[in-house]
Design a protein around this motif. Structure first.
Motif, PDB file in Angstrom:
ATOM      1  N   UNK A  66      42.704  40.210  34.382  1.00 60.23           N
ATOM      2  CA  UNK A  66      43.214  41.536  34.020  1.00 60.23           C
ATOM      3  C   UNK A  66      44.726  41.564  34.203  1.00 60.23           C
ATOM      4  N   UNK A  67      45.409  42.045  33.181  1.00 61.57           N
ATOM      5  CA  UNK A  67      46.857  42.198  33.255  1.00 61.57           C
ATOM      6  C   UNK A  67      47.174  43.363  34.186  1.00 61.57           C
ATOM      7  N   UNK A 120      41.057  46.069  41.675  1.00 62.91           N
ATOM      8  CA  UNK A 120      41.099  45.065  40.615  1.00 62.91           C
ATOM      9  C   UNK A 120      40.084  43.946  40.837  1.00 62.91           C
ATOM     10  N   UNK A 121      39.915  43.536  42.090  1.00 62.38           N
ATOM     11  CA  UNK A 121      39.010  42.419  42.340  1.00 62.38           C
ATOM     12  C   UNK A 121      37.577  42.745  41.932  1.00 62.38           C
ATOM     13  N   UNK A 122      37.171  43.994  42.195  1.00 60.59           N
ATOM     14  CA  UNK A 122      35.828  44.399  41.775  1.00 60.59           C
ATOM     15  C   UNK A 122      35.723  44.385  40.246  1.00 60.59           C
ATOM     16  N   UNK A 123      36.786  44.850  39.596  1.00 57.86           N
ATOM     17  CA  UNK A 123      36.785  44.875  38.132  1.00 57.86           C
ATOM     18  C   UNK A 123      36.670  43.447  37.577  1.00 57.86           C
ATOM     19  N   UNK A 124      37.427  42.511  38.177  1.00 56.20           N
ATOM     20  CA  UNK A 124      37.369  41.113  37.726  1.00 56.20           C
ATOM     21  C   UNK A 124      35.977  40.534  37.928  1.00 56.20           C
ATOM     22  N   UNK A 171      57.990  38.697  32.538  1.00 57.74           N
ATOM     23  CA  UNK A 171      56.796  37.960  32.944  1.00 57.74           C
ATOM     24  C   UNK A 171      55.686  38.953  33.216  1.00 57.74           C
ATOM     25  N   UNK A 172      54.463  38.448  33.317  1.00 61.78           N
ATOM     26  CA  UNK A 172      53.393  39.360  33.673  1.00 61.78           C
ATOM     27  C   UNK A 172      52.412  38.708  34.627  1.00 61.78           C
ATOM     28  N   UNK A 173      51.760  39.582  35.390  1.00 61.76           N
ATOM     29  CA  UNK A 173      50.812  39.089  36.388  1.00 61.76           C
ATOM     30  C   UNK A 173      49.396  39.310  35.900  1.00 61.76           C
ATOM     31  N   UNK A 174      48.599  38.229  35.974  1.00 63.93           N
ATOM     32  CA  UNK A 174      47.188  38.312  35.623  1.00 63.93           C
ATOM     33  C   UNK A 174      46.377  38.081  36.885  1.00 63.93           C
ATOM     34  N   UNK A 175      45.435  38.964  37.156  1.00 65.31           N
ATOM     35  CA  UNK A 175      44.545  38.759  38.294  1.00 65.31           C
ATOM     36  C   UNK A 175      43.151  38.498  37.750  1.00 65.31           C
ATOM     37  N   UNK A 176      42.561  37.388  38.210  1.00 59.68           N
ATOM     38  CA  UNK A 176      41.221  37.031  37.743  1.00 59.68           C
ATOM     39  C   UNK A 176      40.302  36.808  38.917  1.00 59.68           C
ATOM     40  N   UNK A 177      39.062  36.481  38.611  1.00 55.30           N
ATOM     41  CA  UNK A 177      38.105  36.288  39.705  1.00 55.30           C
ATOM     42  C   UNK A 177      38.444  35.029  40.494  1.00 55.30           C
ATOM     43  N   UNK A 178      39.252  34.138  39.903  1.00 53.76           N
ATOM     44  CA  UNK A 178      39.599  32.904  40.622  1.00 53.76           C
ATOM     45  C   UNK A 178      41.014  32.941  41.184  1.00 53.76           C
ATOM     46  N   UNK A 179      41.633  34.098  41.216  1.00 54.41           N
ATOM     47  CA  UNK A 179      42.975  34.176  41.778  1.00 54.41           C
ATOM     48  C   UNK A 179      43.947  34.781  40.797  1.00 54.41           C
ATOM     49  N   UNK A 180      45.230  34.808  41.172  1.00 54.00           N
ATOM     50  CA  UNK A 180      46.198  35.435  40.285  1.00 54.00           C
ATOM     51  C   UNK A 180      47.255  34.430  39.844  1.00 54.00           C
ATOM     52  N   UNK A 181      47.913  34.726  38.730  1.00 56.03           N
ATOM     53  CA  UNK A 181      48.991  33.871  38.251  1.00 56.03           C
ATOM     54  C   UNK A 181      50.011  34.731  37.510  1.00 56.03           C
ATOM     55  N   UNK A 182      51.226  34.204  37.437  1.00 54.21           N
ATOM     56  CA  UNK A 182      52.295  34.894  36.723  1.00 54.21           C
ATOM     57  C   UNK A 182      52.708  34.013  35.556  1.00 54.21           C
ATOM     58  N   UNK A 183      52.709  34.572  34.360  1.00 57.75           N
ATOM     59  CA  UNK A 183      53.115  33.806  33.181  1.00 57.75           C
ATOM     60  C   UNK A 183      54.166  34.592  32.415  1.00 57.75           C
TER      61      UNK A 183
END
Lengths: 178, 348
Positions: free
Chosen positions: B224-225, B15-19, B191-203
């Motif tokens: 990315x969800x 995922x990190x490469x994709x982000x 809830x869902x987890x989003x992983x981005x180039x600056x880290x991840x968060x759950x919303x």
């Protein structure tokens, strides 16, 4: 970072550019095919245009008709919405693969006997969806058959014969096991 | 023949490469999982990404884990077939099994993913058409030229001067949220987890959506969800009712998702009613929830709660069926959903 089947990596840093062809290997009906394609080619285009497997039909091209159905790992999917590069190494079954050693698959035989094909354009997709259902569920109810075939449109609207053909096949397959 | 436009296809292993690719390339790059939304749109030239990032090579993105007791986690690239036929989903999150199992056709559910369904592009009669068709009407606000969406996302899109064809005086796009799983997951409190180039968060799933046809997702482009987290089922009963012309293929023109928790005597302790297919995002029906909470599910209560969604349901004339019919069907479908839950035993 690793990219699938990259050729000409120097120019694109490993990505596949549309104008470049890449060599992919597909396992179709138990045979291995090597074919050079551009990445934007769908499995439908590869089957019909590069491999001459024209039994898979080309309908709406946007996932609304089901006539381009093929089986990937025994599950029906739409070849018009699948890239060739995405499914390397997976088991692909097209309508040409149903017949074994010159003998029709029982579902094909039943379609002929009950005249379940009218114009025939939806038939390859119908047969493959039916086969996938019968492989998983030996004795499907009529509702289950309708559900399994609900992604395949028949514009001749000859649905009843098709459903009856699946029922006949199920009863024959069941009888041959007993 | 409708062929896919040219693009570059990348398959990162994690995922990190994709982000990182998304962050580097910006709106010119898009991600693809099942492909059932993006490929038709690319064929119709609504999307013209320079780079496609395939998520199929990423391990574990399709894993379903957990239990009804601890809460279930759905990998975003689990297919809709996998979600709707999963035994825990069927037993303890019945509404989700129904919603995911009502998306399009069995064949498309074998391909389409739960994450893709949540991020499904909004739809409109003036937008989901071929390039030629849209060119003939002079484009629309959501796709104001033939250049495709992601390339334009950077520029001031809604200042293009091209009007919304549904509401020409409007300053926003009214394309319709057509996901079946989102209203249900919101009702279930997922809830869902989003992983981005600056880290991840759950919303919360609800916070993923904006009430805007063009900018309908609140997530950043490089996020990315990756997973959907369902809370413990805790005796909650849920169902989903979907209105469409055909019982297969069609997108919802109305989706009614209900989740209820009842005490032993039948009193509703907690109620969530969420409607989809009536606007650019799923809408929670606060009045119906208030009417239901603290009371038993009697015929009168069901009738009152159902009627209360007539006013807030405001569909526009941009999908199938007449809009007044769709509006009138909102109370009818909520009544059917509540009646189903009232007669259903608790599925703890």
């Amino acid at each position: 970072m690793f990219y699938t089947g990259a050729v000409g990596t120097a120019k694109t840093k490993g990505g596949l550019l549309e104008s470049q062809k890449t060599l992919i290997t597909l396992q179709i009906n138990g045979e291995r095919y090597e074919v050079a394609v551009t990445v934007n080619k769908t499995l439908l285009e590869i089957l019909r245009e590069d491999l001459d497997l024209t039994g898979t039909k080309h309908g709406c091209e946007v996932g609304e008709c089901g006539t381009c159905t093929v089986l990937i790992n025994d599950q029906p999917i739409l070849s018009c919405l699948t890239l060739g590069v995405e499914i390397q190494g997976q088991k692909i079954t097209t309508i040409e693969g149903l017949e074994q050693n010159g003998k029709l698959h029982p579902i094909q035989q039943a379609f002929i006997e009950l005249q379940a094909a009218q114009c025939g354009y939806c038939t390859p997709g119908m047969l493959l969806s039916s086969k996938a259902l019968l492989d998983e569920n030996k004795n499907p109810s009529q509702d289950e058959i309708k559900e399994a075939l609900s992604g395949n449109l028949c514009r001749c609207t000859g649905y009843w014969k098709i459903i009856e053909a699946v029922e006949l096949t199920a009863s024959r397959l069941g009888a041959s096991k007993e | 023949m409708l062929r896919l436009p040219k693009f570059q296809y990348l398959t990162p292993q994690n995922i990190n490469d994709a982000c990182k690719i998304l962050a580097d390339q910006g709106p010119a790059a898009m991600i693809v999982a099942g492909g059932t939304d993006i490929y038709p749109k690319m064929k119709r030239r609504q999307f013209l990404p320079k780079t496609l990032i395939g998520l199929r090579k990423i391990d574990d993105l399709d894993r379903i884990s957990g239990s009804a007791k601890s809460g279930l986690t759905l990998g975003a690239s689990a297919t809709l077939t996998e979600v709707s036929s999963h035994s825990v989903v069927q037993e303890s999150y019945a509404g989700l099994a129904k919603a995911a199992g009502a998306v399009s056709t069995p064949i498309l559910r074998n391909m389409g993913t739960i994450g893709g369904n949540l991020c499904l592009d909004t739809r409109c009669n003036y937008y989901d058409q071929t390039h030629h068709w849209r060119q003939a009407i002079g484009w629309c606000m959501k796709a104001p030229s033939g250049k495709g969406w992601p390339v334009l996302q950077d520029s001031k899109l809604n200042q293009s001067g091209v009007p919304c064809r549904v509401a020409p005086g409007s300053s926003r796009c009214w394309a319709v949220s057509s996901t079946d799983s989102a209203p249900m997951l919101i009702a279930l409190g997922a809830k869902l987890k989003l992983i981005g180039s600056k880290g991840e968060r759950v919303i919360s799933v609800k916070d993923l959506y904006n009430d805007d046809g063009m900018f309908y997702l609140s997530k950043a482009h490089d996020e990315i969800l990756t997973e959907i987290q369902l809370p413990p089922s805790d005796g909650i009963k849920s169902t989903y009712w979907k209105l469409r012309r055909r019982e297969s293929f069609d997108f919802p023109v109305l989706g009614v998702a209900v989740a209820l928790k009842q005490a032993k005597d039948g009193t509703v302790e907690h109620a969530k009613v969420v409607l989809g297919g009536i606007g650019s995002c799923p809408f929670e029906m606060a009045e119906a929830q208030n009417i239901l909470t603290g009371k038993r599910l009697t015929e009168n209560q069901i009738e009152a709660a159902s009627q209360s969604v007539f006013n807030p349901a405001r569909p526009l004339d941009n999908t199938d069926f007449h809009l007044f019919y769709r509006k009138r069907m909102a109370p009818v479908y909520l009544k059917r959903a509540l009646t189903e839950l009232a007669t259903m035993g608790s599925n703890v």
